[in-house]
Design a protein around this motif. Structure first.
Motif, PDB file in Angstrom:
ATOM      1  N   GLY A 195      73.167  33.269  80.077  1.00  0.00           N
ATOM      2  CA  GLY A 195      73.488  33.556  78.685  1.00  0.00           C
ATOM      3  C   GLY A 195      72.336  34.154  77.894  1.00  0.00           C
ATOM      4  O   GLY A 195      71.180  34.152  78.322  1.00  0.00           O
ATOM      5  N   LEU A 196      72.710  34.668  76.697  1.00  0.00           N
ATOM      6  CA  LEU A 196      71.738  35.361  75.846  1.00  0.00           C
ATOM      7  C   LEU A 196      70.605  34.438  75.397  1.00  0.00           C
ATOM      8  O   LEU A 196      69.431  34.831  75.371  1.00  0.00           O
ATOM      9  N   GLY A 197      70.952  33.194  75.062  1.00  0.00           N
ATOM     10  CA  GLY A 197      69.927  32.234  74.621  1.00  0.00           C
ATOM     11  C   GLY A 197      68.907  32.002  75.723  1.00  0.00           C
ATOM     12  O   GLY A 197      67.690  31.989  75.487  1.00  0.00           O
ATOM     13  N   LEU A 214      67.206  43.464  70.339  1.00  0.00           N
ATOM     14  CA  LEU A 214      68.188  44.552  70.263  1.00  0.00           C
ATOM     15  C   LEU A 214      69.078  44.488  71.498  1.00  0.00           C
ATOM     16  O   LEU A 214      68.564  44.487  72.624  1.00  0.00           O
ATOM     17  N   LEU A 215      70.369  44.386  71.279  1.00  0.00           N
ATOM     18  CA  LEU A 215      71.314  44.407  72.400  1.00  0.00           C
ATOM     19  C   LEU A 215      71.746  45.866  72.553  1.00  0.00           C
ATOM     20  O   LEU A 215      72.365  46.433  71.644  1.00  0.00           O
ATOM     21  N   SER A 216      71.376  46.453  73.687  1.00  0.00           N
ATOM     22  CA  SER A 216      71.523  47.912  73.781  1.00  0.00           C
ATOM     23  C   SER A 216      72.973  48.379  73.890  1.00  0.00           C
ATOM     24  O   SER A 216      73.249  49.563  73.722  1.00  0.00           O
ATOM     25  N   ASP A 217      73.898  47.448  74.131  1.00  0.00           N
ATOM     26  CA  ASP A 217      75.330  47.792  74.092  1.00  0.00           C
ATOM     27  C   ASP A 217      75.764  48.270  72.716  1.00  0.00           C
ATOM     28  O   ASP A 217      76.708  49.031  72.580  1.00  0.00           O
ATOM     29  N   ASP A 218      75.130  47.716  71.705  1.00  0.00           N
ATOM     30  CA  ASP A 218      75.457  48.111  70.334  1.00  0.00           C
ATOM     31  C   ASP A 218      74.581  49.295  69.972  1.00  0.00           C
ATOM     32  O   ASP A 218      73.377  49.148  69.770  1.00  0.00           O
ATOM     33  N   ILE A 219      75.199  50.459  69.922  1.00  0.00           N
ATOM     34  CA  ILE A 219      74.419  51.651  69.568  1.00  0.00           C
ATOM     35  C   ILE A 219      74.591  51.921  68.084  1.00  0.00           C
ATOM     36  O   ILE A 219      75.707  52.062  67.584  1.00  0.00           O
ATOM     37  N   ARG A 262      85.311  38.328  69.916  1.00  0.00           N
ATOM     38  CA  ARG A 262      84.325  39.038  70.747  1.00  0.00           C
ATOM     39  C   ARG A 262      82.891  38.823  70.263  1.00  0.00           C
ATOM     40  O   ARG A 262      81.947  39.310  70.865  1.00  0.00           O
ATOM     41  N   TYR A 263      82.732  38.115  69.141  1.00  0.00           N
ATOM     42  CA  TYR A 263      81.419  38.037  68.495  1.00  0.00           C
ATOM     43  C   TYR A 263      81.023  36.614  68.116  1.00  0.00           C
ATOM     44  O   TYR A 263      81.864  35.732  68.057  1.00  0.00           O
ATOM     45  N   GLY A 264      79.738  36.476  67.762  1.00  0.00           N
ATOM     46  CA  GLY A 264      79.312  35.317  67.011  1.00  0.00           C
ATOM     47  C   GLY A 264      79.724  35.574  65.568  1.00  0.00           C
ATOM     48  O   GLY A 264      79.601  36.707  65.082  1.00  0.00           O
ATOM     49  N   ILE A 308      76.245  41.445  64.978  1.00  0.00           N
ATOM     50  CA  ILE A 308      76.108  42.590  65.886  1.00  0.00           C
ATOM     51  C   ILE A 308      74.703  42.536  66.480  1.00  0.00           C
ATOM     52  O   ILE A 308      73.857  41.769  66.020  1.00  0.00           O
ATOM     53  N   GLY A 309      74.474  43.319  67.518  1.00  0.00           N
ATOM     54  CA  GLY A 309      73.288  43.114  68.350  1.00  0.00           C
ATOM     55  C   GLY A 309      71.923  43.470  67.806  1.00  0.00           C
ATOM     56  O   GLY A 309      71.120  44.120  68.484  1.00  0.00           O
ATOM     57  N   ARG A 310      71.604  43.032  66.604  1.00  0.00           N
ATOM     58  CA  ARG A 310      70.250  43.215  66.071  1.00  0.00           C
ATOM     59  C   ARG A 310      69.845  41.922  65.382  1.00  0.00           C
ATOM     60  O   ARG A 310      70.574  41.417  64.513  1.00  0.00           O
ATOM     61  N   TYR A 311      68.693  41.382  65.764  1.00  0.00           N
ATOM     62  CA  TYR A 311      68.204  40.131  65.192  1.00  0.00           C
ATOM     63  C   TYR A 311      66.717  40.274  64.902  1.00  0.00           C
ATOM     64  O   TYR A 311      66.002  40.915  65.671  1.00  0.00           O
ATOM     65  N   ILE A 312      66.263  39.641  63.820  1.00  0.00           N
ATOM     66  CA  ILE A 312      64.825  39.432  63.627  1.00  0.00           C
ATOM     67  C   ILE A 312      64.657  37.917  63.709  1.00  0.00           C
ATOM     68  O   ILE A 312      65.231  37.181  62.894  1.00  0.00           O
TER      69      ILE A 312
HETATM   70  C1  G1P Z   1      76.508  38.663  72.176  1.00  0.00           C
HETATM   71  C2  G1P Z   1      76.351  37.407  71.302  1.00  0.00           C
HETATM   72  C3  G1P Z   1      77.359  37.450  70.154  1.00  0.00           C
HETATM   73  C4  G1P Z   1      77.186  38.729  69.365  1.00  0.00           C
HETATM   74  C5  G1P Z   1      77.325  39.958  70.302  1.00  0.00           C
HETATM   75  C6  G1P Z   1      76.989  41.242  69.569  1.00  0.00           C
HETATM   76  O1  G1P Z   1      77.747  38.603  72.839  1.00  0.00           O
HETATM   77  O2  G1P Z   1      76.551  36.263  72.104  1.00  0.00           O
HETATM   78  O3  G1P Z   1      77.149  36.353  69.312  1.00  0.00           O
HETATM   79  O4  G1P Z   1      78.163  38.797  68.357  1.00  0.00           O
HETATM   80  O5  G1P Z   1      76.406  39.845  71.412  1.00  0.00           O
HETATM   81  O6  G1P Z   1      77.192  42.368  70.379  1.00  0.00           O
HETATM   82  P1  G1P Z   1      78.100  39.546  74.110  1.00  0.00           P
HETATM   83  O7  G1P Z   1      78.556  40.853  73.540  1.00  0.00           O
HETATM   84  O8  G1P Z   1      76.857  39.675  74.914  1.00  0.00           O
HETATM   85  O9  G1P Z   1      79.190  38.829  74.835  1.00  0.00           O
END
Ligand code: G1P
Length: 294
Positions: free
Chosen positions: A108-110, A128-133, A168-170, A203-207
């Motif tokens: 998992g991400l954590g 940065l989660l690179s899936d989210d462009i 699909r999200y937090g 979405i995939g950006r956090y500080i």
């Molecule tokens: C992850 C996080 C989720 C967040 C999402 C954003 O999920 O767990 O909280 O909202 O990224 O893209 P994943 O898309 O990896 O399943």
């Protein structure tokens, strides 16, 4: 206030949504127009002054390391052929530093973020989660860094999504403090539309601040049996304020086939060498589709 100079790029996922393309090559290396997906995230962070990248990888991800490395033979070849522009392009990110750590197990991400603790130590950092462009013309991360400096609190990027997509999200609950800035009061990872406390999705950006590691260390698995960053943020809420910043610009969920195609089309329309030709082509197709559907 410590400057943000480090970014974590979790990249250990199996990319099952893109099989068979991701059978032997990483999802993060799938090209959108002429750059691999992950390069958009790196360029976005670099534009904010971030110059240290910690990529959390896994098996079959070695091409990621090669991509951000110097390619001596290619450089020589381009030099000899006088291809200056291409040479500049492949060296454009050579001032950045990359470190790679392996997640080991897909927990998992954590868990991925916690793996970076020995390298981040006591500094705030971006994730940065690179899936989210994020459209390169938008200022999401730089605005988040600005707010971080003002508020001295962790900040997550939010987007209003249709209620039926919250799973699909937090998702957060929060109180708006100023236009587009929420003080978060609760977080739920991938809730059903009925459970969701709002339609404000992370979405995939956090500080993040380094105290998140202390929470991650003590965590238990959450949704899907994985260590969720969302749950860690909920734990951190007991100790400090966390803000959400609502992004209203263009984001493409390139972790999904449809979003990937959208990103490809939209960014191709912006990238100058092919933009005009591509626009003409799209108009022709649109015409054809209209005729066919009559
Ligand atoms: C992850 C996080 C989720 C967040 C999402 C954003 O999920 O767990 O909280 O909202 O990224 O893209 P994943 O898309 O990896 O399943």
């Amino acid at each position: 206030m410590t400057e943000i100079t480090k970014a974590l790029l979790p990249a250990a996922g199996l990319g099952t949504r893109f099989l068979p393309a991701t059978k032997a090559s990483p999802k993060e290396m799938l090209p959108i127009v002429d750059k691999p997906m992950i390069q958009y995230a790196v360029e976005e962070a670099a534009a904010c002054g971030i110059n240290e990248f910690i990529v959390i990888t896994g098996r079959h991800k070695r091409t990621l390391e090669d991509h951000f490395d110097t390619v001596y033979e290619l450089e020589e070849n381009l030099k000899q052929k006088g291809k200056k522009k291409l040479l500049e392009e492949i060296n454009r990110l050579s001032h950045l530093n990359f470190a790679y750590i392996r997640q080991g197990r897909p927990l998992g991400l954590g868990h991925a973020i916690l793996r970076a603790q020995p390298f981040v130590k006591d500094e705030p950092f971006a994730v940065l989660l690179s899936d989210d462009i994020i459209d390169p013309e938008e200022k999401l991360l730089s605005n988040m860094i600005k707010f971080y400096k003002e508020l001295d609190c962790p900040i997550v990027a939010l987007e209003e999504v249709p209620k039926e997509e919250v799973y699909r999200y937090g998702v957060i609950a929060g109180e708006m403090e100023e236009d587009g800035v929420y003080r978060i009061t609760d977080l739920v990872e991938k809730p059903s539309p009925e459970e969701a406390p709002s339609n404000l999705a992370i979405i995939g950006r956090y500080i993040l601040t380094p105290d998140i590691f202390r929470v991650l260390e003590k965590m238990r698995p959450g949704k899907g049996g994985e260590y969720q960053l969302t749950d860690a943020l909920k734990g951190l809420l007991k100790k400090r304020t966390i803000y959400g910043y609502v992004f209203k610009g263009k984001r493409y969920d390139a972790g999904d086939k449809f979003g990937f195609l959208q990103a490809t089309v939209e960014l191709a329309l912006k990238s100058s060498p092919v933009a005009d030709k591509f626009r003409k082509y799209l108009l022709e197709i649109a015409d054809r589709i209209k005729k066919d559907s009559k």
